[in-house]
Design an enzyme around this catalytic site. Structure first.
Site, PDB file in Angstrom:
ATOM      1  N   ALA A 119     -23.478  -7.000  -5.745  1.00 53.71           N
ATOM      2  CA  ALA A 119     -23.885  -5.652  -5.299  1.00 53.71           C
ATOM      3  C   ALA A 119     -24.371  -5.647  -3.849  1.00 53.71           C
ATOM      4  CB  ALA A 119     -24.973  -5.121  -6.230  1.00 53.71           C
ATOM      5  N   ALA A 120     -25.400  -6.467  -3.563  1.00 50.59           N
ATOM      6  CA  ALA A 120     -26.001  -6.426  -2.225  1.00 50.59           C
ATOM      7  C   ALA A 120     -25.016  -6.930  -1.167  1.00 50.59           C
ATOM      8  CB  ALA A 120     -27.284  -7.265  -2.210  1.00 50.59           C
TER       9      ALA A 120
ATOM     10  N   ARG B 108     -17.060  -1.532   8.380  1.00 53.29           N
ATOM     11  CA  ARG B 108     -16.683  -0.184   8.853  1.00 53.29           C
ATOM     12  C   ARG B 108     -17.254   0.073  10.251  1.00 53.29           C
ATOM     13  NH1 ARG B 108     -17.357   1.458   3.503  1.00 53.29           N
ATOM     14  NH2 ARG B 108     -19.497   2.112   3.825  1.00 53.29           N
TER      15      ARG B 108
ATOM     16  N   CYS C 262     -24.251  -4.392 -15.091  1.00 49.00           N
ATOM     17  CA  CYS C 262     -24.895  -3.285 -15.830  1.00 49.00           C
ATOM     18  C   CYS C 262     -24.001  -2.781 -16.965  1.00 49.00           C
ATOM     19  CB  CYS C 262     -25.188  -2.124 -14.887  1.00 49.00           C
ATOM     20  SG  CYS C 262     -25.921  -2.632 -13.335  1.00 49.00           S
TER      21      CYS C 262
END
Ligand SMILES: Cc1cc2nc3c(=O)[nH]c(=O)nc-3n(C[C@H](O)[C@H](O)[C@H](O)COP(=O)(O)OP(=O)(O)OC[C@H]3O[C@@H](n4cnc5c(N)ncnc54)[C@H](O)[C@@H]3O)c2cc1C
Length: 444
Positions: free
Chosen positions: A10-11, A21, A42
């Protein structure tokens, strides 16, 4: 500019996607020990519990998509050490055994956490598992689908333990939950909501053991029984959900400042005490919105948001994360519960003069089908009436109401503001005085 990310869930993925970007010409490399990236653990309780079947749905973004955006992804590569002086990392290719070094201009540590396995006797028996990785999920789903597996023991009454109780009951198992502490989720919820959760479990037929300590297991290949300080219970499967610890052992002797539990200490920009090294997610602390203290909150919400803030800072922007309210929610069998901000216990520990109210109201009008009780607890400053925390539970429409409370706390609203906040009224969704308005008006 060369950006290296360690850890690709996730991180790490949030940071690299943002940095990429903003800096299309930077060289971005993400090292991940496992075989998948961007995996949402999750979803595991719902995959194991057979609420859905395609494990790929838990992967938010494929390796190919990262590569297409210009990020080099090295799965099956474990970072063994970091040398901040030389701006160098040592990496092991787990497939070939090759060890090599790589250098960076900016480094992000996003190595997450590992479930804690307490020192139970015989804890290595085959049918004892934690819930963290895709392979844990695949293994546990096989057990859950095996009709011979009837009795499942869950050790730990935190959110993962509770979600797994829900999953295993959905798979038709007899579930026993053993919780060391005197109530469920004591760090996240006050006793009123913990008691509602316990009632829900008991009414649904879960054999709940509170204030009981697991010592170990009996069995030769598989655990056949669980031994506690109070008894011995037959079991076909054991799920251990007793918390997590940050994966930071490889950082010792680097000079990177770690907290007592090993979490990397970061500031609001996600920066460690060393200038070119950032961190976020389950391996790091996160600042609390209300107290500004560095706390440890292993949640995907914070990992994603702080990860993205790190991405901004890796790209040279000076962005700060406003802080976590530790907003979280869960569904346990027939009940939903959520929390945000400080609990009563935390307000006490911080010596904040506070008051609280606990109300029972309804989710919507009586004449629209499906009316259910809804329980709301508010914690607020005794003098200023500014909201500090909230907890909501009920069979229906409870969890997402917490988002209003999170926004109210973020905006430093008082209980009176909440009482008159222009919230929606339509018969299928609420009553004329929405339950949150009622809670605000009761809080004097
Ligand atoms: C069953 C379950 C249910 C959950 N439910 C929720 C929920 O409903 N809501 C919520 O907000 N959160 C939930 N969480 C928590 C959430 O999954 C975590 O907070 C989130 O995954 C943290 O992301 P992360 O990137 O910090 O770390 P992780 O997900 O732990 O990922 C870190 C990655 O780093 C890799 N790694 C570690 N060391 C190295 C190394 N030395 N070299 C290379 N790679 C390395 C690991 O292999 C791992 O893939 C749940 C967790 C579980 C297990």
């Amino acid at each position: 500019m060369k950006i290296v990310i360690i850890g690709g869930i996730a991180a790490g993925t949030s940071a690299v996607a943002k940095a990429r970007r903003l800096l299309p010409d930077a060289q971005c490399i993400m090292y991940e020990k496992g075989e998948v990236v961007s995996f949402g653990s999750c979803g595991l309780p719902y995959f194991i519990g057979d609420f859905f079947n395609d494990e790929n749905e838990m992967i938010a973004r494929s390796i190919a998509a990262f590569e297409k955006s210009g990020v080099t992804v090295k799965t099956g590569h474990e970072v063994l050490s970091v040398d901040p002086e030389k701006k160098e990392i040592t990496v092991k290719n787990l497939a070939t055994g090759e060890i090599f070094t790589d250098n960076y201009d900016q480094l992000m540590i996003a190595t997450g956490s590992t479930p804690i396995m307490p020192p139970f006797t015989n804890r290595d028996l085959k049918n004892i598992s934690v819930v963290k990785t895709l392979s844990d999920g695949q293994k546990l789903k096989k057990y859950a689908e095996d009709e011979k597996i009837k009795d499942v023991t869950i050790i730990g009454g935190g959110s993962i333990g509770l979600e797994m109780a829900h999953a295993m009951q959905h798979q038709g198992k007899n579930v026993r939950m053993i919780q060391l502490e005197e109530r469920l989720l004591p760090d996240a919820f006050d006793h009123e909501i913990s008691e509602l959760m316990a009632d829900t479990l008991i009414n649904a037929g879960i054999d709940l053991h509170i204030k009981e300590t697991v010592v170990g297991f009996n069995g030769s290949v598989n655990a056949e029984s669980v031994i506690t300080n109070k008894g011995e219970y037959p079991t076909d499967l054991v799920i251990v959900a007793t918390g997590v610890r940050p994966n930071t052992a490889f950082l010792k002797d680097t000079g990177i400042e770690l907290d007592k539990n090993g979490a990397v200490i970061i500031n609001k920009r996600g920066q460690t005490n060393l200038e070119n090294i950032y961190s976020a997610g389950d391996c790091a602390t996160i600042p609390h919105f209300l107290t500004d203290e560095n706390i440890y909150v292993p949640l995907a919400t914070g990992a994603n948001k702080m990860g993205r803030i790190v991405g901004e800072n890796l790209a040279g922007n000076k962005k700060e994360y406003p802080g976590s309210l530790v907003t979280s929610g869960l569904k346990i069998l027939g009940m939903e519960a959520a929390r945000t901000g400080l609990t009563e216990q935390q307000a006490k520990e911080l010596n904040i003069p506070f008051k609280s109210v606990f109300i029972k109201d309804k989710n919507h009008t009586s004449y629209y089908p499906g009316q259910k009780d809804i329980y709301i607890k508010l914690i607020y400053h005794a003098d200023t009436k500014v909201l500090l925390g909230g907890q909501i539970a009920g069979e229906s429409d409870a969890v997402l109401r917490i988002d209003t409370l999170a926004a109210a706390i973020f905006a430093k609203m008082t209980t009176e503001d909440l009482g008159f906040l222009d919230l929606v009224y339509a018969p299928p969704f609420s009553r004329t005085w929405e339950a949150l308005n009622v809670a605000g008006n009761v809080a004097k």
